[in-house]
Design a protein around this motif. Structure first.
Motif, PDB file in Angstrom:
ATOM      1  N   GLU A 257       6.731  17.563   1.248  1.00 48.10           N
ATOM      2  CA  GLU A 257       5.731  17.933   0.199  1.00 48.10           C
ATOM      3  C   GLU A 257       4.229  17.296   0.311  1.00 48.10           C
ATOM      4  OE1 GLU A 257       3.551  17.807  -4.186  1.00 48.10           O
ATOM      5  OE2 GLU A 257       5.159  16.894  -3.454  1.00 48.10           O
ATOM      6  N   TYR A 258       4.106  15.668   1.048  1.00 52.25           N
ATOM      7  CA  TYR A 258       2.820  15.021   1.383  1.00 52.25           C
ATOM      8  C   TYR A 258       2.549  15.163   2.810  1.00 52.25           C
ATOM      9  CZ  TYR A 258      -0.182  11.002   2.767  1.00 52.25           C
ATOM     10  OH  TYR A 258      -1.192   9.965   3.120  1.00 52.25           O
ATOM     11  N   PHE A 259       3.156  15.582   3.505  1.00 48.98           N
ATOM     12  CA  PHE A 259       2.503  16.255   4.833  1.00 48.98           C
ATOM     13  C   PHE A 259       2.498  16.768   5.097  1.00 48.98           C
ATOM     14  CE2 PHE A 259       4.720  18.112   9.186  1.00 48.98           C
ATOM     15  CZ  PHE A 259       3.282  17.813   9.570  1.00 48.98           C
ATOM     16  N   LEU A 260       3.188  17.732   4.497  1.00 44.80           N
ATOM     17  CA  LEU A 260       2.124  19.235   4.643  1.00 44.80           C
ATOM     18  C   LEU A 260       0.927  19.580   3.806  1.00 44.80           C
ATOM     19  CD1 LEU A 260       6.044  21.331   4.920  1.00 44.80           C
ATOM     20  CD2 LEU A 260       4.613  21.134   6.685  1.00 44.80           C
TER      21      LEU A 260
ATOM     22  N   VAL B 169       5.051  -8.868   7.202  1.00 44.86           N
ATOM     23  CA  VAL B 169       4.767 -10.043   6.706  1.00 44.86           C
ATOM     24  C   VAL B 169       4.840  -9.477   5.498  1.00 44.86           C
ATOM     25  CG1 VAL B 169       2.537 -11.598   6.346  1.00 44.86           C
ATOM     26  CG2 VAL B 169       4.129 -11.250   8.826  1.00 44.86           C
ATOM     27  N   ARG B 170       3.898  -7.704   5.381  1.00 45.77           N
ATOM     28  CA  ARG B 170       3.481  -7.602   3.370  1.00 45.77           C
ATOM     29  C   ARG B 170       3.966  -5.818   3.939  1.00 45.77           C
ATOM     30  NH1 ARG B 170      -1.773  -9.386   1.904  1.00 45.77           N
ATOM     31  NH2 ARG B 170      -1.842  -7.887  -0.743  1.00 45.77           N
ATOM     32  N   LEU B 171       4.773  -5.032   2.958  1.00 48.54           N
ATOM     33  CA  LEU B 171       4.262  -4.155   2.968  1.00 48.54           C
ATOM     34  C   LEU B 171       3.233  -2.842   3.898  1.00 48.54           C
ATOM     35  CD1 LEU B 171       6.583  -3.271  -0.515  1.00 48.54           C
ATOM     36  CD2 LEU B 171       6.773  -3.222   2.364  1.00 48.54           C
ATOM     37  N   PRO B 172       3.220  -2.471   4.491  1.00 51.85           N
ATOM     38  CA  PRO B 172       1.954  -1.867   4.923  1.00 51.85           C
ATOM     39  C   PRO B 172       0.752  -1.002   3.723  1.00 51.85           C
ATOM     40  CG  PRO B 172       3.886  -0.219   5.565  1.00 51.85           C
ATOM     41  CD  PRO B 172       3.691  -1.736   4.616  1.00 51.85           C
ATOM     42  N   PHE B 173       0.577  -0.884   2.913  1.00 54.40           N
ATOM     43  CA  PHE B 173      -0.535  -0.925   2.890  1.00 54.40           C
ATOM     44  C   PHE B 173      -2.124  -1.210   3.284  1.00 54.40           C
ATOM     45  CE2 PHE B 173       2.962  -1.573  -1.008  1.00 54.40           C
ATOM     46  CZ  PHE B 173       3.095  -0.213  -1.626  1.00 54.40           C
TER      47      PHE B 173
ATOM     48  N   GLN C 200      -9.336  13.874  -9.340  1.00 61.37           N
ATOM     49  CA  GLN C 200      -8.832  15.352  -9.919  1.00 61.37           C
ATOM     50  C   GLN C 200      -7.362  14.976 -11.169  1.00 61.37           C
ATOM     51  OE1 GLN C 200      -7.534  16.408  -6.240  1.00 61.37           O
ATOM     52  NE2 GLN C 200      -9.028  16.861  -5.577  1.00 61.37           N
ATOM     53  N   GLY C 201      -7.429  14.029 -11.528  1.00 60.36           N
ATOM     54  CA  GLY C 201      -6.605  13.929 -12.526  1.00 60.36           C
ATOM     55  C   GLY C 201      -6.021  12.879 -12.360  1.00 60.36           C
ATOM     56  N   LYS C 202      -5.340  12.443 -10.712  1.00 56.90           N
ATOM     57  CA  LYS C 202      -4.195  12.159 -10.327  1.00 56.90           C
ATOM     58  C   LYS C 202      -3.649  10.682 -10.445  1.00 56.90           C
ATOM     59  CE  LYS C 202      -3.740  15.911  -7.643  1.00 56.90           C
ATOM     60  NZ  LYS C 202      -4.250  17.086  -6.209  1.00 56.90           N
ATOM     61  N   ASN C 203      -3.234  10.288  -9.812  1.00 56.83           N
ATOM     62  CA  ASN C 203      -2.829   9.026  -9.795  1.00 56.83           C
ATOM     63  C   ASN C 203      -3.580   8.525  -7.740  1.00 56.83           C
ATOM     64  OD1 ASN C 203      -1.989   6.031  -8.885  1.00 56.83           O
ATOM     65  ND2 ASN C 203      -0.060   6.591 -10.504  1.00 56.83           N
ATOM     66  N   PRO C 204      -4.332   8.347  -7.926  1.00 56.15           N
ATOM     67  CA  PRO C 204      -4.823   7.813  -6.695  1.00 56.15           C
ATOM     68  C   PRO C 204      -2.954   6.972  -5.824  1.00 56.15           C
ATOM     69  CG  PRO C 204      -5.724   6.658  -7.901  1.00 56.15           C
ATOM     70  CD  PRO C 204      -5.223   7.309  -8.890  1.00 56.15           C
ATOM     71  N   PHE C 205      -2.793   6.082  -6.698  1.00 52.09           N
ATOM     72  CA  PHE C 205      -2.086   4.931  -5.784  1.00 52.09           C
ATOM     73  C   PHE C 205      -0.679   5.784  -5.467  1.00 52.09           C
ATOM     74  CE2 PHE C 205       1.910   2.575  -5.680  1.00 52.09           C
ATOM     75  CZ  PHE C 205       1.198   1.654  -5.047  1.00 52.09           C
ATOM     76  N   ALA C 206       0.167   6.495  -6.256  1.00 50.07           N
ATOM     77  CA  ALA C 206       0.822   7.671  -5.629  1.00 50.07           C
ATOM     78  C   ALA C 206       0.666   8.347  -4.652  1.00 50.07           C
ATOM     79  CB  ALA C 206       1.656   8.251  -7.085  1.00 50.07           C
ATOM     80  N   GLU C 207      -0.245   9.021  -4.821  1.00 48.64           N
ATOM     81  CA  GLU C 207      -1.014  10.949  -3.714  1.00 48.64           C
ATOM     82  C   GLU C 207      -1.472   9.819  -2.517  1.00 48.64           C
ATOM     83  OE1 GLU C 207      -2.132  13.876  -4.474  1.00 48.64           O
ATOM     84  OE2 GLU C 207      -0.019  13.359  -6.587  1.00 48.64           O
ATOM     85  N   ILE C 208      -2.100   8.970  -2.597  1.00 51.31           N
ATOM     86  CA  ILE C 208      -2.884   8.274  -1.368  1.00 51.31           C
ATOM     87  C   ILE C 208      -2.109   7.051  -0.824  1.00 51.31           C
ATOM     88  CG2 ILE C 208      -4.567   8.144  -0.293  1.00 51.31           C
ATOM     89  CD1 ILE C 208      -5.135  10.681  -1.974  1.00 51.31           C
ATOM     90  N   SER C 209      -2.456   6.057  -1.193  1.00 52.61           N
ATOM     91  CA  SER C 209      -1.197   4.656  -1.001  1.00 52.61           C
ATOM     92  C   SER C 209      -0.474   4.727  -0.552  1.00 52.61           C
ATOM     93  CB  SER C 209      -2.335   3.254  -1.418  1.00 52.61           C
ATOM     94  OG  SER C 209      -3.154   3.526  -1.613  1.00 52.61           O
ATOM     95  N   LEU C 210       1.021   5.515  -1.878  1.00 49.22           N
ATOM     96  CA  LEU C 210       1.791   4.729  -1.197  1.00 49.22           C
ATOM     97  C   LEU C 210       2.499   5.574  -0.196  1.00 49.22           C
ATOM     98  CD1 LEU C 210       4.902   3.341  -2.760  1.00 49.22           C
ATOM     99  CD2 LEU C 210       4.877   5.430  -4.164  1.00 49.22           C
TER     100      LEU C 210
END
Length: 938
Positions: A699-702, A841-845, A863-873
């Motif tokens: 889903e994220y890739f497409l 050394v760290r998770l690659p955020f 857009q009312g979304k969770n940016p961490f779950a949508e973008i960074s993670l």
């Protein structure tokens, strides 16, 4: 001593040569470093006639790093003679000889210092540097290190970094170079002799002596070489088109058996091949994640060849040059052999990749003593006798050579290709013609993405598209459709113009106009106008520098900063001043553009009367103006247009302002544009990579490409490797949560762990960071600890060299530790025992204050979304998977992965990282236990 003033030796290449190599306690004779081993090989009449070698007592300790590098121990040199005791033997061998070394500027100063201390005069004579010879005689080799060159020629070199072995290897190499010089066409050698007067060693004498001998016995040119307009070229290969015999799907396994050495049947490869076939036949979209070892390249190449046999063209695009070359050199060759027929695979790149022969001919006629330019001209002369493609990616150019390439690269034609005397030999036209003929075209993401926006695309029509390394495709589109503006390149471009009286672009164009009859008057480019232009560039970027300084929150030890140029910032009074400064710069640039364009148009009117050298100057000016227009466009984007759909930022290093400043603009929403260009036409599109999914979902890739899982067939083929028995994954217990301690404390604890683990693994460790600042601090602490003197520590951006060069060096040393950031998380291939331990050394955020990440976060929040779950993670998970993939490259590899970031097991999102990699148990251990396990398991 200056060998340049030595008297000319007739038939130098047959003269006595003393090939010297030394091993030393350091690299600076002026600081007291001494010779600890010396070897001399004498060559006369192109035969080795004498060899001498001896250890030397340096009368000082040998640093542990040097012991590790050379294998020479204090025990070997303590009872060896002092240099003064063997000086007569050395003097006797050097007398009357040409001094040869692999990097003369290192060996000779040491020898001079030692000879002087022993009471001898400084040695005088001619010099030959085999590094310099290698640079222009082997223009495509990727390394000039002695051990790499001897490996390339399969020469005996059993103990690299020991003087006797190195001197003998250098002798063999020298004889190879003599042979190659003798094989070059006379016309090439004659041009090289003129140019080599500006080199550092006496290569002009060498060329002269070979030319003298060749003239006594002039031979016909080799069958594959022709001389055109005084330049020797390799002839273009015959262009015969062959019909490809069709084959049925049930033959695919048989073909794979014949094509792949040591073939093992892999169900996943056969399934992927069938899916790609189906997508091609039905013009559908297919996304395939194929793990390491599946054999995805063959799985899409075979259906591509099947399509080609049916008269349909397939375009294959990759992110990296390495993969393009691998397809052409390996898989394509294997397939042709298995099918027993010639299949035309064309490699097509953007035109700036190809040499413009008319511009090169003109540049060759110009007297230019600058060292990098001379060396590059000589490289190109050799290369033209070898290349069929004229593609810059084949060359190993210095940074100065790259700047020279920018002058002679292709940018199309201003006067029209019919006026180009080199038209029949033009590499760019040859590449386009080959692409039009070929049923399979291989290109890169950047070329494809740029080409799709052209009114008249260069890419010939195609029915199917394969996007390999597809996880890069969205970022490539964003980068290629964005804008960049930086101080250094702008100043370099301004420096090329010159005023009417200088022998630069403006002056040369002026001279052409005045030399033609008709009394036409060019528009003036005065010295005042050029100075004003340069001054305005300094002022405007100076203002940007003061904005960066006053706007960023300084952090201890950090010098490089990024600053988001938000709509609010663009309303500030400071920005208004900057805008005004760039408007003045833009006004100057437009004046230059208008005047040069006017003068160019004057020349075009007389194009029928122009000599070829005048045509070359005209074409070079046209190339310049094409680039100049892009600069003007970039300034408009950053300072005149209001575009809230793009994110803009300023990067700079506070230690070097304004020199380090660059502006970047990227579109936030590109999904619709990608979809419109690539996913709305009646074409099959196959997207593939080893890392496309997060928790088994595409889903994220497409979504990044503007499409979804309903429109796309999605398949996952896991790696056939047995990760459970070949990989151990550990998380240290003692390391604190990153955010609970200061960065300094965290780095100190990381360093302690790395030292203990590095000693247990005996090097062979790759350490991946997410921040260059943390990498630098860790590297310096480890180096200064005094505990790693036996190890070779290499760090990206610190110890110098490209990713490829650092990787090769890492494989060369037994006890090496390699520190890398961003680009090292993927795309490096270190199979076998060279890499036994991978540390993250760290998770690659991505840093949350990184401008593009910040803009995408803001957009998600709107857009009312969770940016961490949508973008960074999702981004971090994909990067984590790429990092994980560095360790096991082949079936028999095994090793340890140690994750220093405890969030992998303490944070609720840690499970998403773990579920996206092959199933491997996570072991939580203290440092002592990790070290014991390393020693036991490895």
């Amino acid at each position: 001593m200056n060998g340049k003033n030595a008297k000319v030796v007739t038939a130098m290449w047959k003269n006595k040569m003393a090939v010297v190599d030394i091993e030393t306690t350091g690299n600076a004779p002026k600081k007291g470093d001494r010779i600890m081993q010396i070897a001399i090989v004498i060559i006369e009449e192109n035969k080795i006639t004498d060899q001498f070698s001896s250890f030397v007592n340096p009368e000082q300790p040998i640093p542990p790093f040097i012991v590790e590098l050379t294998g020479i121990t204090p025990h070997q040199v303590n009872n060896a003679p002092l240099f003064g005791e063997i000086a007569p033997e050395i003097y006797k061998r050097l007398e009357g000889a040409v001094f040869v070394a692999h990097n003369v500027q290192f060996d000779l100063p040491f020898l001079q210092a030692e000879m002087e201390m022993a009471g001898y005069d400084k040695w005088q004579g001619s010099l030959i540097d085999t590094v310099e010879l290698a640079r222009f005689l082997l223009p495509t080799t990727d390394s000039f290190k002695l051990s790499d060159l001897t490996a390339q020629f399969n020469l005996s070199h059993d103990r690299p970094h020991q003087a006797d072995s190195d001197a003998l290897a250098t002798s063999f190499l020298l004889l190879k170079f003599f042979s190659k010089l003798n094989q070059l066409p006379l016309v090439t050698l004659e041009k090289m002799e003129e140019l080599s007067l500006h080199l550092k060693s006496n290569i002009a004498e060498l060329c002269k002596s070979i030319i003298s001998d060749k003239r006594k016995d002039i031979k016909a040119l080799p069958a594959d070489i022709e001389v055109v307009r005084g330049i020797a070229l390799k002839k273009a290969p015959d262009q015969t088109e062959e019909e490809i015999s069709p084959f049925n799907s049930d033959k695919i396994e048989v073909i794979l058996k014949q094509a792949v050495p040591h073939y093992e049947k892999r169900e996943s490869q056969l399934l992927m091949t069938a899916e790609v076939e189906k997508a091609f036949d039905n013009n559908t979209y297919l996304a395939v994640e194929a793990g390491t070892g599946v054999g995805k390249t063959m799985a899409y190449l075979l259906p591509a060849v099947k399509q080609a046999a049916q008269g349909n063209r397939v375009v294959i695009t990759t992110q990296t040059v390495q993969l393009q070359e691998q397809i052409i050199r390996n898989e394509a060759m294997l397939l042709q052999k298995a099918l027993n027929q010639k299949i035309e695979f064309a490699l097509l790149k953007g035109r700036s990749h190809y040499l413009h022969l008319l511009k090169f001919e003109q540049a060759l006629a110009e007297e230019e003593p600058q060292y990098d330019v001379v060396l590059t001209k000589m490289q190109l002369l050799t290369w033209l006798t070898e290349t069929e493609n004229g593609d810059v990616d084949e060359l190993n150019l210095t940074s100065g050579g790259r700047l020279f390439w920018n002058r002679i690269r292709h940018s199309g034609w201003f006067l029209g290709k019919e006026k180009d005397p080199w038209k029949e030999k033009d590499f760019y036209l040859r590449a386009l013609e080959k692409a039009k003929r070929s049923p399979i075209v291989i290109t890169n993401h950047s070329m494809l993405v740029n080409d799709i926006q052209r009114k008249t695309p260069l890419m010939p029509p195609f029915s199917s598209l394969v996007i390999d390394e597809a996880h890069h495709f969205e970022d490539t589109c964003r980068r290629q459709w964005g804008k960049q503006l930086d101080y250094i390149n702008l100043k370099y471009t301004i420096g090329q113009i010159g005023n009417d009286s200088q022998d630069l672009l403006a002056g040369r164009l002026n001279k052409i106009i005045h030399s033609e009859p008709g009394g036409k008057q060019p528009q003036e480019l005065s010295d005042e106008l050029i100075q004003e232009l340069s001054h305005e560039a300094d002022l405007s970027f100076g203002q940007l520098g003061s904005l960066l300084k006053s706007s960023v929150a300084l952090r201890k030890g950090q010098q490089k900063y990024s600053l988001s140029l938000t709509p609010e910032m663009k309303e500030s009074s400071h920005w208004k001043k900057i805008q005004y400064a760039f408007e003045r710069l833009l006004s100057c640039m437009k004046q230059i553009n208008q005047r040069l364009q006017y003068n160019l148009d004057l020349v075009k009117k007389e194009s029928d009367k122009l000599t070829d050298s005048k045509k070359a100057i005209t074409e070079e000016t046209y190339s310049f103006l094409t680039e100049w227009s892009e600069w003007i466009q970039a300034i408009r984007v950053f300072f005149l247009k209001k575009d809230n759909s793009a994110v803009m930022w300023l990067d700079g290093d506070l230690r070097s302002l304004p020199g380090s400043l660059s502006l970047t603009s990227r579109s936030i929403h590109i999904q619709e544009e990608i979809k419109e260009h690539f996913f709305t036409k009646e074409k099959a599109v196959v997207l593939t990579s080893a890392t496309l999914t997060i928790d088994h979902s595409f889903e994220y890739f497409l979504k990044g490409l503007g499409i979804n899982e309903q429109q796309t067939s999605c398949k996952i083929y896991a790696s056939p490797f047995d990760y459970k028995s070949s990989v151990r994954l550990m998380v240290p217990k003692e390391l604190p949560e990153i955010k609970k301690v200061s960065q300094q404390e965290y780095v100190e604890m990381v360093t302690d762990h790395l030292i203990a683990m590095g000693q247990a693994t005996k090097g062979r460790m790759l350490v991946l960071f997410t921040s260059h600042e943390m990498l630098r601090q860790t590297y310096e602490l480890m180096k200064d600890s005094g505990l790693m003197e036996d190890f070779v520590l290499m760090a990206q951006g610190i110890t110098g060299g490209s990713r490829t060069k650092l990787t090769k060096n890492f494989q060369r040393f037994d006890k090496a530790i390699l520190f890398g950031t961003s680009s090292f998380w993927e795309g490096i291939d270190i199979p076998g025992e060279d890499l036994s331990c991978l540390v993250m050394v760290r998770l690659p955020f991505s840093p949350p204050d990184e401008p593009l990440t910040k803009a995408l976060w803001n957009e998600a929040e709107r857009q009312g979304k969770n940016p961490f779950a949508e973008i960074s993670l999702p981004k971090a998970i994909l990067r984590f998977r790429q990092g994980f993939g560095r360790l096991i490259r082949h079936e028999n590899d095994r090793g340890l992965i140690v994750i220093f970031d405890r969030r992998l097991i303490t944070a609720s999102y840690g499970r998403y990282f773990l579920s996206s990699i092959p199933s491997v148990p996570v072991e939580e251990r203290d440092l002592e236990s990790i070290v014991q396990e390393i020693e036991h398991w490895l």
